[in-house]
Design a protein around this motif. Structure first.
Motif, PDB file in Angstrom:
ATOM      1  N   MET A 173    -144.303 -12.683  28.298  1.00  0.00           N
ATOM      2  CA  MET A 173    -145.423 -12.241  27.493  1.00  0.00           C
ATOM      3  C   MET A 173    -144.861 -11.671  26.184  1.00  0.00           C
ATOM      4  SD  MET A 173    -148.325  -9.375  28.455  1.00  0.00           S
ATOM      5  CE  MET A 173    -147.202  -8.167  29.091  1.00  0.00           C
ATOM      6  N   GLU A 174    -145.368 -12.189  25.083  1.00  0.00           N
ATOM      7  CA  GLU A 174    -144.950 -11.692  23.778  1.00  0.00           C
ATOM      8  C   GLU A 174    -145.991 -10.702  23.271  1.00  0.00           C
ATOM      9  OE1 GLU A 174    -142.856 -13.248  19.746  1.00  0.00           O
ATOM     10  OE2 GLU A 174    -143.893 -14.694  20.993  1.00  0.00           O
ATOM     11  N   ILE A 175    -145.503  -9.605  22.736  1.00  0.00           N
ATOM     12  CA  ILE A 175    -146.377  -8.527  22.266  1.00  0.00           C
ATOM     13  C   ILE A 175    -146.154  -8.353  20.771  1.00  0.00           C
ATOM     14  CG2 ILE A 175    -146.863  -6.058  22.452  1.00  0.00           C
ATOM     15  CD1 ILE A 175    -145.996  -6.313  25.414  1.00  0.00           C
ATOM     16  N   PHE A 176    -147.251  -8.206  20.040  1.00  0.00           N
ATOM     17  CA  PHE A 176    -147.191  -8.011  18.600  1.00  0.00           C
ATOM     18  C   PHE A 176    -147.774  -6.636  18.273  1.00  0.00           C
ATOM     19  CE2 PHE A 176    -147.474 -12.545  19.373  1.00  0.00           C
ATOM     20  CZ  PHE A 176    -146.405 -13.016  18.623  1.00  0.00           C
ATOM     21  N   ILE A 177    -146.903  -5.731  17.881  1.00  0.00           N
ATOM     22  CA  ILE A 177    -147.311  -4.367  17.544  1.00  0.00           C
ATOM     23  C   ILE A 177    -147.461  -4.300  16.033  1.00  0.00           C
ATOM     24  CG2 ILE A 177    -146.676  -1.929  17.638  1.00  0.00           C
ATOM     25  CD1 ILE A 177    -144.793  -2.774  20.043  1.00  0.00           C
ATOM     26  N   LYS A 178    -148.659  -3.991  15.567  1.00  0.00           N
ATOM     27  CA  LYS A 178    -148.914  -3.908  14.137  1.00  0.00           C
ATOM     28  C   LYS A 178    -149.020  -2.439  13.716  1.00  0.00           C
ATOM     29  CE  LYS A 178    -151.225  -8.366  13.689  1.00  0.00           C
ATOM     30  NZ  LYS A 178    -150.356  -8.962  14.620  1.00  0.00           N
ATOM     31  N   LEU A 179    -148.206  -2.083  12.732  1.00  0.00           N
ATOM     32  CA  LEU A 179    -148.196  -0.714  12.230  1.00  0.00           C
ATOM     33  C   LEU A 179    -148.305  -0.728  10.710  1.00  0.00           C
ATOM     34  CD1 LEU A 179    -145.206   0.748  14.299  1.00  0.00           C
ATOM     35  CD2 LEU A 179    -147.634   1.044  14.769  1.00  0.00           C
TER      36      LEU A 179
ATOM     37  N   CYS B 159    -142.048  -8.427  20.291  1.00  0.00           N
ATOM     38  CA  CYS B 159    -141.087  -8.161  21.358  1.00  0.00           C
ATOM     39  C   CYS B 159    -141.699  -8.521  22.710  1.00  0.00           C
ATOM     40  CB  CYS B 159    -140.653  -6.701  21.344  1.00  0.00           C
ATOM     41  SG  CYS B 159    -141.999  -5.515  21.500  1.00  0.00           S
ATOM     42  N   GLY B 160    -140.878  -8.496  23.722  1.00  0.00           N
ATOM     43  CA  GLY B 160    -141.335  -8.725  25.080  1.00  0.00           C
ATOM     44  C   GLY B 160    -141.896  -7.444  25.682  1.00  0.00           C
ATOM     45  N   GLU B 161    -142.455  -7.575  26.862  1.00  0.00           N
ATOM     46  CA  GLU B 161    -143.084  -6.419  27.510  1.00  0.00           C
ATOM     47  C   GLU B 161    -142.090  -5.296  27.778  1.00  0.00           C
ATOM     48  OE1 GLU B 161    -145.922  -5.263  31.305  1.00  0.00           O
ATOM     49  OE2 GLU B 161    -145.040  -7.266  31.211  1.00  0.00           O
ATOM     50  N   ARG B 162    -140.908  -5.640  28.254  1.00  0.00           N
ATOM     51  CA  ARG B 162    -139.901  -4.611  28.563  1.00  0.00           C
ATOM     52  C   ARG B 162    -139.559  -3.791  27.317  1.00  0.00           C
ATOM     53  NH1 ARG B 162    -134.746  -6.660  28.947  1.00  0.00           N
ATOM     54  NH2 ARG B 162    -133.538  -4.936  28.224  1.00  0.00           N
ATOM     55  N   ASP B 163    -139.307  -4.481  26.195  1.00  0.00           N
ATOM     56  CA  ASP B 163    -138.980  -3.781  24.956  1.00  0.00           C
ATOM     57  C   ASP B 163    -140.160  -2.961  24.444  1.00  0.00           C
ATOM     58  OD1 ASP B 163    -136.347  -4.620  24.829  1.00  0.00           O
ATOM     59  OD2 ASP B 163    -136.805  -6.370  23.599  1.00  0.00           O
ATOM     60  N   ALA B 164    -141.370  -3.497  24.573  1.00  0.00           N
ATOM     61  CA  ALA B 164    -142.555  -2.762  24.124  1.00  0.00           C
ATOM     62  C   ALA B 164    -142.734  -1.481  24.930  1.00  0.00           C
ATOM     63  CB  ALA B 164    -143.796  -3.637  24.237  1.00  0.00           C
ATOM     64  N   ARG B 165    -142.507  -1.561  26.223  1.00  0.00           N
ATOM     65  CA  ARG B 165    -142.650  -0.362  27.064  1.00  0.00           C
ATOM     66  C   ARG B 165    -141.549   0.659  26.772  1.00  0.00           C
ATOM     67  NH1 ARG B 165    -147.030  -0.759  29.898  1.00  0.00           N
ATOM     68  NH2 ARG B 165    -147.777  -2.783  30.613  1.00  0.00           N
ATOM     69  N   LYS B 166    -140.351   0.186  26.472  1.00  0.00           N
ATOM     70  CA  LYS B 166    -139.270   1.106  26.081  1.00  0.00           C
ATOM     71  C   LYS B 166    -139.617   1.796  24.765  1.00  0.00           C
ATOM     72  CE  LYS B 166    -135.233  -1.288  27.946  1.00  0.00           C
ATOM     73  NZ  LYS B 166    -134.006  -1.981  27.515  1.00  0.00           N
ATOM     74  N   LEU B 167    -140.131   1.005  23.816  1.00  0.00           N
ATOM     75  CA  LEU B 167    -140.526   1.566  22.532  1.00  0.00           C
ATOM     76  C   LEU B 167    -141.666   2.562  22.711  1.00  0.00           C
ATOM     77  CD1 LEU B 167    -139.900   1.450  19.525  1.00  0.00           C
ATOM     78  CD2 LEU B 167    -141.563  -0.401  19.328  1.00  0.00           C
ATOM     79  N   LEU B 168    -142.605   2.254  23.598  1.00  0.00           N
ATOM     80  CA  LEU B 168    -143.716   3.155  23.894  1.00  0.00           C
ATOM     81  C   LEU B 168    -143.205   4.483  24.448  1.00  0.00           C
ATOM     82  CD1 LEU B 168    -146.766   3.723  24.247  1.00  0.00           C
ATOM     83  CD2 LEU B 168    -146.604   2.569  26.464  1.00  0.00           C
ATOM     84  N   GLU B 169    -142.285   4.395  25.385  1.00  0.00           N
ATOM     85  CA  GLU B 169    -141.712   5.604  25.996  1.00  0.00           C
ATOM     86  C   GLU B 169    -140.995   6.465  24.947  1.00  0.00           C
ATOM     87  OE1 GLU B 169    -138.044   6.342  28.988  1.00  0.00           O
ATOM     88  OE2 GLU B 169    -139.550   4.908  29.689  1.00  0.00           O
TER      89      GLU B 169
ATOM     90  N   ALA C 210    -151.494  -2.902  21.628  1.00  0.00           N
ATOM     91  CA  ALA C 210    -150.800  -4.193  21.540  1.00  0.00           C
ATOM     92  C   ALA C 210    -150.449  -4.717  22.933  1.00  0.00           C
ATOM     93  CB  ALA C 210    -149.547  -4.056  20.681  1.00  0.00           C
ATOM     94  N   ILE C 211    -149.993  -3.833  23.812  1.00  0.00           N
ATOM     95  CA  ILE C 211    -149.661  -4.220  25.185  1.00  0.00           C
ATOM     96  C   ILE C 211    -150.924  -4.670  25.921  1.00  0.00           C
ATOM     97  CG2 ILE C 211    -148.840  -3.380  27.433  1.00  0.00           C
ATOM     98  CD1 ILE C 211    -146.910  -1.521  25.832  1.00  0.00           C
ATOM     99  N   ARG C 212    -151.992  -3.919  25.767  1.00  0.00           N
ATOM    100  CA  ARG C 212    -153.263  -4.249  26.418  1.00  0.00           C
ATOM    101  C   ARG C 212    -153.783  -5.613  25.955  1.00  0.00           C
ATOM    102  NH1 ARG C 212    -158.269  -4.651  25.624  1.00  0.00           N
ATOM    103  NH2 ARG C 212    -158.280  -3.908  23.483  1.00  0.00           N
TER     104      ARG C 212
END
Length: 88
Positions: free
Chosen positions: A1-7, A50-60, A76-78
């Motif tokens: 799963m690819e995640i796109f976080i927009k900031l 990024c992938g889900e693992r990286d997105a969750r690490k960044l979230l943490e 973005a994850i949702r």
């Protein structure tokens, strides 16, 4: 799963400046600068792909050092999870 976080630019720079040295810098380095206009309103910012693992690490990490952007990462994850379910 690819995640796109927009900031927005300000949020991206704030997150980047608050992250400890070496913490997720590779994710931030891959960010793409975006500029577009919708109905005459200019948006300038970044997309972090990024992938889900990286997105969750960044979230943490963001939760500890830059809580202002946590909701954007969660959204973005949702959205990625929702898109993945729809395709199944």
């Amino acid at each position: 799963m690819e995640i796109f976080i927009k900031l927005a630019s300000r949020e991206f720079e704030q997150l980047r400046s608050k992250l400890p040295t070496g913490s997720h810098t590779e994710i931030m380095d891959r960010a793409t600068r975006i500029e577009h206009s919708v109905d005459g309103v200019l948006f300038e910012g970044y997309t972090i792909s990024c992938g889900e693992r990286d997105a969750r690490k960044l979230l943490e990490t963001a939760a500890k050092y830059c809580p202002e952007v946590v909701s954007k990462i969660q959204e973005a994850i949702r959205l990625a999870e929702s898109d993945t379910r729809r395709r199944s």
